[in-house]
Design a protein around this motif. Structure first.
Motif, PDB file in Angstrom:
ATOM      1  N   LYS A  95      41.229  36.783  30.713  1.00  0.00           N
ATOM      2  CA  LYS A  95      41.378  36.773  29.308  1.00  0.00           C
ATOM      3  C   LYS A  95      40.970  35.519  28.656  1.00  0.00           C
TER       4      LYS A  95
ATOM      5  N   SER B 184      36.231  37.983  38.076  1.00  0.00           N
ATOM      6  CA  SER B 184      34.961  38.253  37.211  1.00  0.00           C
ATOM      7  C   SER B 184      36.451  38.536  35.725  1.00  0.00           C
ATOM      8  N   GLY B 185      37.962  38.712  36.021  1.00  0.00           N
ATOM      9  CA  GLY B 185      38.633  38.819  35.162  1.00  0.00           C
ATOM     10  C   GLY B 185      40.066  38.944  35.888  1.00  0.00           C
TER      11      GLY B 185
ATOM     12  N   GLN C 288      32.562  36.032  27.447  1.00  0.00           N
ATOM     13  CA  GLN C 288      32.114  36.072  29.114  1.00  0.00           C
ATOM     14  C   GLN C 288      32.997  36.601  30.390  1.00  0.00           C
ATOM     15  N   PRO C 289      32.710  37.597  30.720  1.00  0.00           N
ATOM     16  CA  PRO C 289      34.094  38.366  32.057  1.00  0.00           C
ATOM     17  C   PRO C 289      34.282  37.158  32.589  1.00  0.00           C
TER      18      PRO C 289
END
Ligand code: PMP
Length: 438
Positions: A269, A97-98, A276-277
């Motif tokens: 990023k 998610s990131g 969206q993450p």
């Protein structure tokens, strides 16, 4: 009182209300040019109708399915496309998610890879000073920002740090850029010998250093030498492209410009472009298959890995990037960099203007001739950020307080959709800011 835990808890920032193209607007309608893409995130700008439509369609069809039961069409498609675009033999993609999650997964995968091979003495990572790899404990440990780590020491992951490839401050008089690159790359060899190569898992680095140095690209030959040293000692090369990847430097993968391949690459990023993450860790089939053929289970996982809606956004973003926007990023980057040179090239307080694509940095110094940084107590970077913000420009200044060794810098990472007219707008707003602060 706002109940949102603010990043800097003494102040509450204004509310961002809407975004359109290269601009953000706060709740009072004030316009800001998104000169930093947030934190090098918003590569497509704001309000992109195609990405929005792709997200809406995916949410309506299938918002979420847990990866312990299912894969999904958007995840399969995005993995195939990333593998097709990536240099070298990166053939497996682990969606998270990131950025910090991507780096954390990379560190654990690398460690487990050697455990599966029976090489359990390998526990150590080597990374670089003045780098940033995320804020979770493992990622933080490999980062080179001493002040970020202080409150959390001792951190679990065993890491040592060597110099970054930072020609503006490191290259000596009479030394060629190439020789400088070889000299700093050889610090890896020295460090490996010091700690014992058989104890080391991987070398971790950002191909182009973002937040902590301000878009510092390596000199030619540096990463080739790093790759050689990694191969010689059987350690993995983990490249963190969370900030510099996804086209930001003018090629989809930043390390493609170094002519090297990596064992593990992290991206985030720009992959979700803020819609969206999403992040991803990519690895070679060899690493994947070693685990698949051993315990068969990567000892890691999060609830939202492979999130279908996030992957649908990633597919829509990737289509735009490969459909011409990375090219525009390279072209606009050249124009912006040239304009910065012509406006600030002789500025008494701008020591260096650098970067690749739309990933550009200006190093701010007290004295251009001696490269002497401003006294950190002057908090020049904070003033630059606040003044630029008041002038309607989002940029990403960071301080010379990082290890007390370097100047303040301003990082620019505008959306790839920017056009010629925006070059002038950025330069003008920056000039107004520098005139007021420096
Ligand atoms: N690696 C790099 C190179 C980064 O720049 C960042 C974020 N600035 C991260 C990792 C962490 O990403 P995130 O903030 O999404 O966790």
């Amino acid at each position: 009182m706002s109940h949102v835990f603010a990043r800097h808890s003494k102040t509450t920032p204004p509310q961002a209300a809407t975004g359109k193209g290269v601009y953000l607007y706060d709740a009072d309608g004030k316009q800001y040019f998104d000169g930093s893409g947030g934190a090098a995130v918003s590569c497509l700008g704001h309000g992109d109708p195609d990405v929005i439509a792709a997200i809406q369609a995916q949410v309506a069809e299938l918002a979420y399915a847990h990866t312990s039961f299912f894969t999904s069409a958007p995840a399969e498609e995005l993995a195939d496309r990333l593998v097709a675009e990536a240099p070298g033999a990166l053939e497996k993609v682990y969606f998270v998610s990131g950025g910090s999650e991507a780096v954390e997964a990379a560190l654990k995968l690398a460690r487990q890879y050697f455990v599966e091979k029976g090489e359990t003495s390998r526990r150590h990572f080597i990374a670089r000073r003045q780098s940033y790899h995320g804020n979770t404990l493992g990622a933080l440990a490999t980062g080179g920002n001493v002040w970020r780590k202080q409150a959390f020491a001792p951190i679990m992951v065993d890491t040592s740090l060597i110099s970054p490839c930072y020609a503006y401050r490191g290259q000596q008089e009479g030394e060629s850029a190439f020789d400088y690159g070889q000299r700093v790359a050889n610090e890896l060899e020295t460090e490996l010998e010091r700690v014992g190569p058989e104890t080391v898992i991987a070398f971790v680095a950002e191909p182009v250093v973002g937040a902590t140095l301000g878009a510092v690209a390596p000199v030619e030959g540096y990463f080739k030498r790093i790759r050689e040293i990694c191969d010689k000692h059987g350690i993995l090369l983990i490249l963190d492209e969370v900030m510099c990847g996804m086209g930001r430097t003018g090629s989809l993968f930043a390390h493609a410009q170094e002519g090297i391949t990596a064992d593990i690459v992290t991206i985030a990023k720009g992959l979700g472009a803020g819609y969206q993450p999403i992040g991803a860790m990519m690895c070679t089939r060899e690493i994947h298959d070693t685990i698949a053929g051993g315990t068969g289970f990567f000892q890691h996982g999060h609830t939202y890995i492979g999130h279908p809606t996030a992957c649908a956004a990633g597919n829509a973003v990737l289509s735009k990037l490969t459909g011409g926007l990375v090219k525009n990023c390279a072209a606009m980057g050249d124009r912006l960099q040239a304009a910065l040179h012509s406006e600030f090239g002789q500025h008494p307080h701008i020591g260096d203007i650098r970067g690749r694509g739309l990933f550009l940095g200006l190093e701010v110094v007290e004295d251009r001739g001696s490269k002497k940084p401003f006294d950190p107590a002057k908090a020049v970077n904070k003033k630059l950020k606040q003044t630029a913000f008041a002038n309607g420009l989002l940029c990403y200044p960071m301080g010379g307080t990082v290890d007390g060794q370097l100047g303040d810098h301003v990082l620019l990472a505008p959306p790839f959709i920017m056009e010629d007219e925006h070059v002038g707008e950025i330069v003008e707003k920056l000039k107004k800011t520098f005139d007021a602060v420096l």
